[in-house]
Enzyme design. Structure first.
Site, PDB file in Angstrom:
ATOM      1  N   ASP A  67      -4.749   2.668  -4.671  1.00 21.23           N
ATOM      2  CA  ASP A  67      -3.276   2.655  -4.216  1.00 21.23           C
ATOM      3  C   ASP A  67      -2.795   1.569  -3.276  1.00 21.23           C
ATOM      4  OD1 ASP A  67      -4.804   2.869  -2.108  1.00 21.23           O
ATOM      5  OD2 ASP A  67      -3.899   4.704  -0.979  1.00 21.23           O
ATOM      6  N   LYS A 110      -5.422  12.642  11.644  1.00 21.95           N
ATOM      7  CA  LYS A 110      -5.493  11.672  10.581  1.00 21.95           C
ATOM      8  C   LYS A 110      -6.332  12.041   9.579  1.00 21.95           C
ATOM      9  CE  LYS A 110      -5.181   6.979   9.258  1.00 21.95           C
ATOM     10  NZ  LYS A 110      -5.365   5.581   9.531  1.00 21.95           N
ATOM     11  N   ASP A 158       0.850  -1.177  -0.040  1.00 21.53           N
ATOM     12  CA  ASP A 158      -0.003  -0.130   0.100  1.00 21.53           C
ATOM     13  C   ASP A 158       0.787   1.386  -0.015  1.00 21.53           C
ATOM     14  OD1 ASP A 158      -1.870  -1.843   0.408  1.00 21.53           O
ATOM     15  OD2 ASP A 158      -2.427  -1.381   2.156  1.00 21.53           O
TER      16      ASP A 158
END
Length: 723
Positions: free
Chosen positions: A656, A499, A424
């Protein structure tokens, strides 16, 4: 129109012409045309016998003069069919009904009008609704697994893509792009020469040719949990929340509180019902496919050029449950590196901070928990249930089983593994911005350069926010009121607080969006209970987080601003923003004002939304930076897919996150880094500006933002770029 209907029309029309010619001497149609029709008819019949359907489709499509129905006609016919269903569909009387009572036969479906009031609004809108009888709904819940799902995974490889509507499924209508009614985007793809889209076709074919199968051992565990009521491994509870009893009082405050609780329970039960239906559909597909040797997922694109499986329920883009029950149909021996990658993969899936360790640290974590791993594989529900502590429990269980079998075999390195291992990107949107801007500071923060362990951008931003707040907390509150807020928040700043804002910064998160995200995190912690104080603290924290982001990713912010400004200039001329991706796929942003279109049907007057010619300037501007970056990450994934196929690797991609066999992870890692460098060695922003200037020569665009001196080739040696 479905292929079967087109074939039937073609055969009937050619037969009719032949009969008409025999009946009418001296008809206007020439003998040559009749013979050509007869030849085509025989050819189609023979091709059908040989099951060569793509060739049949090509012939009958060229001979089909049927015009597609307009929206009004579809709506009127659809409403009439619903009306016929309501007239003829009834509930059968219960089996225990007494014979001497009139049968309780009632309509299965009813049409009525309801006024729907949205939250925090006083007025509502009146809608026509079709309601099914509660008995019908209960029956549907019990038989959800028997629902007909048209776009199922294929048991044979998909048809190769050769055009806008040529490829993927053999019989079902298949389109290379999901345009959702956006006419300009659809026409742009249709007009594009086939040779220009060859790389896109090849990438989609590569993804579609990856063969999958069901992991029966994991599916068995999922079935056992679901049968016993759910509630484990993030599975929803199969039972509804009971309603609170109405208080025996006339106290308005208590009654209001009870009504609020009832509304809350209704909302929770609606959400549970939706989640249960979703799980039933996923399991229905898994059960249907579990005895197949293998199956395939045809892929197509969204308008930005990101690839998706066309089957919507059980696929590798889905939840942990979906990913846990899927594995590659082809197995490959692990080898020494593959065994290590399988262990690292398990640590990544367990997460909880373990995935932020160095690769050696992750290997050590797995080796220190071998007893837990063996217990999870042998007794997943009867044992210690260690796998349930993982962030992705079903995927973790699948790897526990695979790793246990490998380590117990006589030769772990020759053990044949079917497990997909993921690599990832780390905050991939910011990785693309750092490469675009050649930004050294940003590149280091998102692992474009080598480090002893992975850089954690979220912790980096949290650290900078903490530094700012500590300085602010020392200031005089009478001069700087935020000093009091800084003192309250200084102990609340951590990775989790910032985040979501960091993740969405690449998608153009606004100050209001950041404030709401941080407010939710602070509310969860319960440190600030006063609603007004919570709001003010969230405002300050959001402002500070965005400041820290701007400092660490100056190049990214500059590029976002430049893209947004260009979009605003174009949209202000009532034109949509359009560009061509590095793989030469045309993209047109679909954001236009929607108008209302009224259609009078036999049921009611329908109000349908229809695109107008008016461009939504603000939406075009705010959506362009994230859409442009998504088109770049889609290009990177497809370039990697093509290269992996040429290298003989099995490949699957989730935007991704790139997947292959454990034994091939090192090869895939090399390829994906090379393709990222190849992508960004192209003058992407220069080409974009040039295309804008050519399309709009009368408009003046701002100069390109300054770029740094980051060396792209550093990516080739960065172990944590994708990890």
């Amino acid at each position: 129109m479905p292929l079967s209907r087109r074939i039937r029309n073609f055969l009937e029309n050619t037969r009719k012409k032949k009969v008409d010619k025999e009946d009418e001497d001296g008809g206007s149609e020439s003998n040559a045309a009749i013979k050509e029709q007869e030849r085509l008819r025989k050819k189609v019949t023979n091709l059908i016998k040989k099951q060569k359907l793509p060739a049949v489709r090509q012939i009958v499509k060229g001979q089909d003069n049927t015009k597609p129905w307009v929206q009004d006609a579809k709506a009127k016919v659809g409403c009439h069919l619903i009306e016929l269903l309501m007239r003829t569909a009834y509930i059968q009387p219960p089996a225990d009904q007494l014979a001497d009572t009139p049968p309780d036969i009632r309509p299965a479906f009813l049409h009525s009008f309801k006024t729907v009031v949205k939250e925090n609004k006083k007025t509502g809108r009146r809608y026509g609704v079709i309601e099914c009888d509660p008995l019908v709904r209960k029956g549907l819940e019990r038989t959800a697994r028997h629902m007909v799902i048209p776009y199922m995974p294929m048991l044979v490889p998909p048809v190769k893509w050769t055009g806008y509507d040529r490829g993927a499924y053999l019989f079902l209508p298949s389109y290379i792009m999901r345009t959702h009614g956006a006419k300009q985007q659809r026409e742009a793809v249709k007009r594009t020469p086939t040779n220009q889209l060859e790389q896109v076709f090849e990438a989609l074919d590569t993804l579609g040719y990856t063969k999958w199968r069901i992991n029966k051992r994991v599916l068995n565990v999922v079935d056992r949990i679901w049968t016993s009521g759910g509630r484990l491994a993030d599975m929803v509870d199969r039972n509804d929340v009971p309603f609170p009893e109405k208080p025996d009082t006339e106290d308005e405050a208590l009654l209001r509180k009870w009504k609020w609780k009832v509304r809350s329970v209704k909302k929770e039960n609606r959400e549970r019902h939706s989640q249960r239906c979703d799980i039933e559909l996923k399991l229905a597909v898994a059960r249907r496919m579990k005895d197949e040797e293998g199956f395939y997922y045809p892929h197509n694109l969204d308008f930005r050029g990101r690839a998706y499986p066309m089957h919507p329920y059980l696929n590798h883009l889905g939840s942990d449950l979906c990913r846990g029950v899927l594995e590659f149909a082809e197995g490959r021996p692990l080898g020494r590196s593959g065994l290590n990658w399988l262990k690292i993969h398990l640590a990544n899936l367990f997460a909880g901070g373990v995935d932020k360790l160095s690769l050696e640290g992750r290997l050590a974590f797995t080796e220190n928990h071998l007893d837990d791993i063996f217990d999870s594989a042998d007794r997943p529900l009867e044992g210690k249930r260690w796998w349930l502590k993982a962030e992705d429990p079903f995927q973790c269980l699948a790897v526990c089983i695979d790793l246990t079998e490998a380590l117990r075999s006589s030769s772990p390195e020759t053990f044949v593994s079917h497990m997909p291992v993921h690599q990832d990107g780390s905050c991939n949107g910011l990785q693309h911005y750092a490469a675009l801007g050649r930004d050294k500071l940003g590149a280091a923060a998102v692992n474009l350069v080598a480090g002893e362990k992975p850089a954690d951008v979220y912790s980096g931003i949290a650290g900078r926010v903490l530094d700012i707040m500590r300085i602010d907390a020392q200031k005089d509150p009478t001069v700087f009121p935020d000093a009091l807020l800084a003192k309250i928040l200084v102990n609340q700043v951590d990775r989790k607080l910032v985040k979501q804002t960091v993740m969405t910064s690449v998608y153009g998160v606004t100050y209001i969006g950041a404030r709401d995200q941080i407010k939710r995190r602070l509310k969860e912690r319960g440190v600030i209970t006063d609603e007004r104080e919570l709001f003010v603290a969230s405002c300050y924290a959001a402002k500070t987080t965005l400041t820290a982001l701007g400092e660490m990713f100056q190049a990214a912010r500059a590029i976002m601003s430049w893209l947004g400004e260009c979009a605003k200039i174009i949209a202000s001329e009532n034109q949509p923003v359009s560009w061509t991706t590095p793989l030469r796929l045309p993209v047109v942003q679909p954001y236009r004002a929607l108008g209302r279109h009224l259609i009078k049907t036999s049921l009611q007057v329908l109000t349908l939304q229809r695109e107008t010619e008016k461009i939504m300037v603000k939406r075009q501007r705010t959506a362009f930076p994230p859409n442009f970056v998504h088109s770049l990450d889609g290009s990177h994934m497809m370039m990697t897919a093509i290269a992996c196929k040429k290298a003989g690797l099995t490949f699957a991609g989730v935007h991704d996150s790139y997947w292959t066999h454990a034994s091939d992870v090192d090869k895939m890692n090399k390829i994906l880094r090379e393709k990222f460098v190849e992508l960004y060695e192209k003058p992407i922003l220069e080409n974009l500006l040039e295309s804008f200037q050519q399309s709009f020569p009368a408009l003046s665009f701002p100069p390109l933002p300054e770029r740094g001196d980051f060396d792209l080739r550093d990516v080739l040696d960065s172990p944590y770029f994708f990890n």
